[in-house]
Design a protein around this motif. Structure first.
Motif, short mmCIF file in Angstrom:
data_model
loop_
_atom_site.label_atom_id
_atom_site.label_comp_id
_atom_site.label_asym_id
_atom_site.label_seq_id
_atom_site.Cartn_x
_atom_site.Cartn_y
_atom_site.Cartn_z
N ASP A 194 43.82 26.82 11.85
CA ASP A 194 43.09 27.56 12.88
C ASP A 194 43.16 29.07 12.64
N ARG A 195 44.15 29.51 11.88
CA ARG A 195 44.29 30.95 11.60
C ARG A 195 44.96 31.16 10.25
N GLN A 196 44.29 31.91 9.39
CA GLN A 196 44.88 32.33 8.13
C GLN A 196 45.24 33.82 8.18
N TRP A 197 44.48 34.58 8.99
CA TRP A 197 44.76 36.01 9.09
C TRP A 197 46.09 36.25 9.80
N GLY A 198 46.76 37.32 9.41
CA GLY A 198 48.03 37.66 10.03
C GLY A 198 49.20 36.83 9.57
N THR A 199 49.02 35.99 8.56
CA THR A 199 50.13 35.17 8.07
C THR A 199 50.87 35.89 6.95
N VAL A 200 52.11 35.51 6.74
CA VAL A 200 52.94 36.14 5.72
C VAL A 200 52.34 35.96 4.33
N ARG A 201 51.83 34.78 4.04
CA ARG A 201 51.38 34.53 2.68
C ARG A 201 50.12 35.31 2.32
N GLU A 202 49.39 35.84 3.30
CA GLU A 202 48.24 36.69 3.01
C GLU A 202 48.59 38.18 3.09
N ASP A 203 49.86 38.48 3.27
CA ASP A 203 50.33 39.85 3.43
C ASP A 203 50.85 40.39 2.10
N TYR A 204 50.20 41.42 1.59
CA TYR A 204 50.65 42.07 0.37
C TYR A 204 51.03 43.53 0.62
N ALA A 249 53.70 46.69 1.65
CA ALA A 249 55.05 47.06 1.22
C ALA A 249 56.08 46.80 2.31
N ASN A 250 55.65 46.91 3.58
CA ASN A 250 56.61 46.82 4.69
C ASN A 250 56.61 45.47 5.39
N GLY A 251 55.81 44.52 4.90
CA GLY A 251 55.81 43.19 5.49
C GLY A 251 55.21 43.11 6.87
N ALA A 252 54.27 44.00 7.18
CA ALA A 252 53.61 44.01 8.49
C ALA A 252 52.42 43.06 8.46
N SER A 253 52.70 41.77 8.55
CA SER A 253 51.69 40.74 8.33
C SER A 253 50.53 40.83 9.32
N TRP A 254 50.85 41.13 10.59
CA TRP A 254 49.80 41.17 11.60
C TRP A 254 48.80 42.30 11.34
N GLN A 263 51.95 42.40 18.49
CA GLN A 263 52.06 43.69 19.16
C GLN A 263 51.10 43.79 20.35
N GLN A 264 49.99 43.08 20.30
CA GLN A 264 48.98 43.20 21.35
C GLN A 264 49.32 42.40 22.60
N GLY A 265 49.96 41.27 22.45
CA GLY A 265 50.25 40.41 23.60
C GLY A 265 51.46 40.89 24.37
N GLU A 298 57.93 30.39 7.50
CA GLU A 298 57.32 31.39 6.63
C GLU A 298 57.82 32.82 6.88
N TRP A 299 58.07 33.19 8.11
CA TRP A 299 58.46 34.57 8.41
C TRP A 299 59.80 34.92 7.78
N ALA A 300 60.67 33.94 7.62
CA ALA A 300 61.97 34.19 7.00
C ALA A 300 62.57 32.85 6.62
N PHE A 301 62.31 32.42 5.39
CA PHE A 301 62.79 31.11 4.95
C PHE A 301 64.30 30.99 5.04
#
Length: 868
Positions: free
Chosen positions: A22-32, A34-39, A93-95, A455-458
């Motif tokens: 249902d959501r791929q955006w904001g996930t760790v695996r799509e985050d490249y 430097a600071n790991g700010a996936s959202w 951060q928005q909710g 995913e956020w911290a294995f």
């Protein structure tokens, strides 16, 4: 054996399923970043234009089991600024209580082979309030409820569409698709219905050269070519416009650099909404859609029929196959629900299982490739090599996995998955077993022996519940099939042994058999964040971590005894885990001279404690779920089991004679129960009674809807601890979280969690199996009403079921005070399975589709209606 059960025994039927996230955006695996700010790195606004690296997303999506080809639904009400191609929600951060999906959708039906599936999406006829949802929630504090889509008033006059999406398989490579749109308004309304088909982009990254293709062959059909697929066509029965573009990033829009194609991923969106020249006039590409521009009369409906297939024509059997698959799904559930007579219980049970089956997802995450980047892409920042998940380079995930839910948790979580499997085994024990095995594979487990947490911290630590799930699934599988799968049990035992050793070596720093698990999934239940490091030399000795390890030892003991029935070499392992359990029991009760252990004699409860640098102890006297978890460490060993394992009985008896101090700590080991059974438990009779007395007290733990995670006594009198100049406070919060810990979307400060209540009920039944009806407890505490332990478990299950089932006024507690949900016939029977539930009212809160472990309601309904 019904038709669906026969399909479960045939290979290939699960190749196609609801495997699109249902959501791929904001996930760790799509985050490249430097600071790991996936959202922040990928957003909902970017999603329509960005090609994903690791997976795909969509509404009511399906794909093959390697997600080469995807199908999902898009819509446009002619008011929105963008097509509705994916669910919208707030970032962490928005909710005001963390991430939150702001859509109305429901999983209504599914069979385990996905031979039939049905879901519902509710789409407003007025412009979707994207910005208002962001702004309203931003203005609210943690002491306020979230601002939801229904709160906007867009549904007040029924000006919305109910969009039902159904799938029925004609064969393994033949998927029939029916989209039925109902106009619930009292006036005609128009919209675009846009079924969409696309290839996951695996060619642009520089690792694969092959590029699949699709093209229009006539007004009714699209042809596909992919070397990995047998499916070759998408046929329509109607006359929608067929549109093509490429599943390629719109670099101009996102990065202000040149595009590789004039027809990028969002080309269909821009063409339909803006009339842009962004679809391929050559009628070919890697993404296609069929656009139906329809007007539906007041209270009317419109149906679209499609067929994704290996056949070169639409055929004449569409309606026949659909009717047959629906009848077969009904037959499957009629057999499964034979003992369930109540109509509402059957509805909740079936929707819970539908949610479990829809929440499967193709999950691809290869950490080594993620860290190093792809040959055709810019090199990732160097910080990645020492950042998130960098010590999990062996992790190579490329499978269909059961996830908690596909929007707020579109990734697997180790301890969630264990609970999933206990529910999934009711309908598909082979899939449940495969999932439990998956997490123990070398390309999942860390070489050190740790399971990947999420995913956020294995590397985070979850409660070690895998072994318990393995044994439950083993027994359920045997009851369904009439034979025991010892290969499964033996394979898991060896991997669990490695993980158990990891726990002993990594989480018992002092070698005292008292464990310091840290986070343990309990989020912010404590007075401080338990995953944060303490000052040097201090450590937190945890009642729950230690109890979980006692549970783990007992589960391994039980598995070893089971395996010893066909291979006596496991007798020695049974002895090992028996002794380890005894050492843990001893440590919890008394860790040394002058040390009372984790049990507090004054309060008669288990507490965490801080061991200071001078070896002194500060007890954290918080009455929370932490102190109830010792109940879970209970197993009953029959005399027959001991007779079948004489070597184990000999070694056990020797140990008990030579360590009478430990033997006396375990509940009446020398006293046989009814039918010559023996009890292993952390709790002797008195301690068990005292914990149960607190747990079943309606002024503390016991709610009308289950056992709370924190005693209600902290509502008016918060717990306070002072450390030098710092004052830390813990207050009962029955609803949403009042803390920013873990993003503020988690709350163990009072709400009801179904999976913990499920374990409590199981434990009560195990105690009853030993003590029988002769052992009575007061229920509720102070009522002068005494019942058996089994009856107490059943009563607790009924309280939990009150969350979902209609009461005498026709209302469901899960819906709270929302009149639309409670009374509207188009809402009242659509169940949501939230992450947790209000400790006083039973209202659903947290993630709204987390059947991952709230799906256990299906087990509770089955348990209530059976008599084991």
């Amino acid at each position: 054996m019904n038709a669906e059960q026969k399909r479960l025994e045939q290979p290939g039927w699960k190749k196609w399923g609801s495997y699109v996230s249902d959501r791929q955006w904001g996930t760790v695996r799509e985050d490249y970043s430097a600071n790991g700010a996936s959202w922040d790195y990928t957003t909902h606004d970017m999603a329509r234009s960005k090609t994903w690296r690791w997976g795909e997303e969509g509404i009511a999506g399906i794909s093959d089991d390697k997600q080469n080809l995807c199908f999902s639904l898009a819509l446009w009400n002619k008011k929105d600024p963008i097509l509705k191609e994916r669910y919208f929600g707030l970032t962490n951060q928005q909710g005001n209580h963390g991430e939150d999906v702001k859509e109305l959708y429901y999983y209504l039906d599914a069979t385990p082979t996905h031979s039939y599936m049905k879901m519902l999406y509710k789409y407003p006829q007025q412009e979707y309030p994207y910005q208002r949802l962001i702004d309203e929630n931003a203005a609210r504090g943690k002491d306020e409820e979230e601002f939801e889509l229904l709160d906007t008033g867009l549904f007040d006059e029924n000006k919305y569409f109910d969009v039902f999406v159904e799938y029925a398989k004609g064969d393994i490579e033949d998927i029939l698709i029916k989209i039925t749109v109902h106009n619930r308004a009292d006036e005609a309304a128009s919209l675009h219905v846009i079924p969409t088909l696309w290839f996951r982009n695996i060619w642009v990254w520089g690792r694969h050269n092959y590029k699949p293709a699709m093209w229009q062959i006539d007004k009714q059909s699209i042809q596909l070519k992919d070397e990995a697929l047998a499916v070759q066509y998408l046929h329509q029965q109607g006359n929608g416009r067929i549109l093509f573009c490429e599943n390629e990033t719109n670099n101009v829009r996102l990065y202000n650099v040149a595009n590789k194609t004039p027809y990028p991923k969002d080309g269909i969106n821009d063409y339909i909404i803006h009339g842009a020249n962004t679809i391929n006039p050559g009628k070919e590409g890697t993404k296609a859609a069929i656009d139906y521009d329809i007007t539906i009369p007041a209270q009317g409906e419109y149906t679209i029929a499609l067929r994704l297939t290996d056949k070169d024509n639409f055929g004449t059997d569409f309606d026949t196959i659909f009717e047959q698959r629906i009848n077969e799904a009904n037959a499957f559930y009629n057999d499964l629900q034979a003992e369930i007579k109540d109509k509402d219980e059957r509805l909740v049970h079936r929707q819970a299982l539908a949610g479990m089956l829809w929440n499967k997802q193709f999950y691809s995450y290869k950490v080594e490739q993620w860290l190093e980047g792809d040959p055709a892409m810019p090199e990732p920042p160097k910080e990645r090599w020492t950042g998130r998940n960098s010590n999990w380079r062996q992790l190579y995930n490329d499978d269909v996995i059961s996830v908690p839910d596909k929007w707020e948790f579109p990734w697997y979580a180790a301890w969630d998955l264990a609970f999933h499997c206990v529910t999934l085994a009711m309908v598909d024990p082979d899939f449940a077993k495969q999932q439990l095995l998956l997490l123990t594979e070398e390309w999942y487990m860390n070489p050190s022996g740790g399971f990947p947490a999420y995913e956020w911290a294995f590397g985070d630590v979850n409660p070690p519940v895998h072994a318990g799930a393995v044994y439950r699934v083993f027994k359920l599988d045997a009851s369904i099939k009439g034979k025991k799968d010892y290969f499964f049990l033996e394979a898991l035992f060896h991997k669990l042994l490695i993980n158990f050793t990891w726990w002993v070596n990594r989480k018992d720093n002092s070698g005292s058999n008292i464990f310091e698990g840290g986070f343990l999934g309990l989020d912010n239940i404590g007075v401080f964040d338990r995953s944060s490091p303490l000052p040097e030399g201090m450590r937190e000795e945890q009642a729950d971590a230690t109890s979980w390890m006692a549970v783990y030892a007992l589960n391994m003991l039980h598995i070893a005894l089971e395996l010893a029935t066909f291979n006596k070499v496991y007798t020695g392992m049974a002895t090992k885990f028996f002794e380890h359990f005894m050492y843990i029991a001893g440590a919890m009760a008394n860790m040394g001279e002058g040390d009372s252990g984790l049990w507090d004699e004054e309060d008669e409860f288990f507490y965490d404690q801080l061991r200071m640098t001078d070896n002194s102890i500060v007890k954290l006297k918080i009455k929370s779920m932490v102190g109830l978890i010792p109940l879970f460490a209970v197993e009953v060993i029959s005399k027959k089991t001991l007779e079948d394992n004489p070597v184990f009985e000999k070694h056990m008896s020797w140990f008990l004679r030579h360590r009478p101090d430990l033997a006396m700590l375990v509940s009446r080991w020398y006293e046989e129960g009814k039918e010559n059974k023996h009890l292993l438990s952390l709790l002797r009779g008195h301690r068990m009674k005292r914990i149960l007395s607190r747990m079943l007290d309606e002024t503390t733990f016991l709610s009308d809807y289950g056992v709370r995670s924190l005693s209600k006594e902290y509502h008016d009198h918060p717990y306070v601890i002072k450390q030098k100049d710092t004052e830390l406070t813990l207050k009962y919060a029955p609803g949403e979280s009042d803390s920013y810990t873990y993003g503020g979307n988690s709350n163990w400060r009072g709400p009801i969690w179904l999976q913990m209540n499920f374990l409590i009920i199981e434990s009560l039944r195990k105690f009853h199996y030993f003590y029988s009806d002769d052992f009575r407890i007061e229920y509720p505490t102070g009522s002068s009403n005494f019942i058996s332990l089994k009856e107490a478990g059943t009563e607790l299950a009924c309280r939990l079921l009150k969350i979902f089932l209609k009461d005498e006024n026709g209302k469901r507690a899960v819906f709270g005070n929302n009149e639309k949900y409670q009374k509207d016939p188009h809402f009242a029977d659509l169940i949501l399975f939230h992450e947790y539930f209000h400790g006083d009212s039973g209202k659903g809160i947290g993630a709204s589709h987390q059947t991952g472990w709230t799906g256990l309601v299906a087990n509770l309904i089955k348990m209530k209606n059976s008599n084991p």
